[in-house]
Enzyme design. Sequence first.
Site, short mmCIF file in Angstrom:
data_model
loop_
_atom_site.label_atom_id
_atom_site.label_comp_id
_atom_site.label_asym_id
_atom_site.label_seq_id
_atom_site.Cartn_x
_atom_site.Cartn_y
_atom_site.Cartn_z
N ASP A 16 0.97 -1.17 -0.03
CA ASP A 16 0.01 -0.13 0.11
C ASP A 16 0.72 1.21 0.11
OD1 ASP A 16 -2.10 -1.96 0.16
OD2 ASP A 16 -2.74 -0.93 2.24
N ASP A 17 0.26 2.34 -0.30
CA ASP A 17 0.62 3.77 -0.11
C ASP A 17 1.82 4.26 -1.05
OD1 ASP A 17 -0.68 3.38 2.06
OD2 ASP A 17 0.65 3.99 3.47
N HIS A 67 -5.94 2.81 -3.38
CA HIS A 67 -5.94 3.10 -2.07
C HIS A 67 -6.46 4.63 -1.82
CE1 HIS A 67 -4.56 1.77 1.75
NE2 HIS A 67 -3.52 2.47 1.92
N HIS A 71 -5.41 8.92 0.24
CA HIS A 71 -5.04 8.12 1.64
C HIS A 71 -6.00 8.74 2.80
CE1 HIS A 71 -3.39 5.86 4.45
NE2 HIS A 71 -2.82 5.18 3.64
N HIS A 158 4.16 -1.95 3.03
CA HIS A 158 4.15 -0.60 2.41
C HIS A 158 5.29 -0.53 1.56
CE1 HIS A 158 1.29 -0.55 5.79
NE2 HIS A 158 0.54 0.31 5.06
#
Length: 210
Positions: A16-17, A67, A71, A158
């Site tokens: 993610d991210d 995502h 965020h 991440h």
Amino acid sequence: MELPTGPAPLVALTFDDGPRNSTTGRLLEGLELREVCSTFFLVGSRIEGSEALIQEMAAAGHQIGIHTYDHVMITDLSRQDFDLQVGKTRALLSEILGPGDYWLRPPYGIVDRSVVKWADGPLVLWSVDPEDWKDNDTGRIVAAVTEHVSDGDIILMHDIYDSSVDAALNIVDILLDRGYCFVTVEQLITLRGLQAEKGRLYTALRPAED
Ligand SMILES: [Zn+2]
């Protein structure tokens, strides 16, 4: 050494991210070297300037999802803002990769009934969380995954931290050695004999019991 019996255990690494050119780029190289596919849930606001990297990601067979754009905690959003956060990211991905199913991973893993309905696709959560954002302790992150992983797990990491990239590649080496097969979330669902469903939350996909 114990020889594996039956079908190989499956595991899905998810990141993610990102994207972040430096760390995500290094991760992609490492995964390619090991011939391993994973899943990336991208933050829309980070996409500009990483278009080539995202194309590379898709070409290598990784699954790509959303995502949100900024965020954000999606349970706090109005319908209109939800559509902006997800729709804007989907539009960017469609521009780069063509139209497709870009599944959603809600930031913080938090959803409610509205979000599940609005997502209009599968929602991907996880079953193993080494909290790799907490420190830069690669050894701790590796242990947190390899000591707890089992067949069908979805691992949350991440790709914006160097320590996470180091840990992820280390985890891949260890689990390949144990006979694990790395798959995308979509492949994990398919290999379990299921069809991905809209509005369904996926955490782990265990093998069917005899
Ligand atoms: Zn996140």
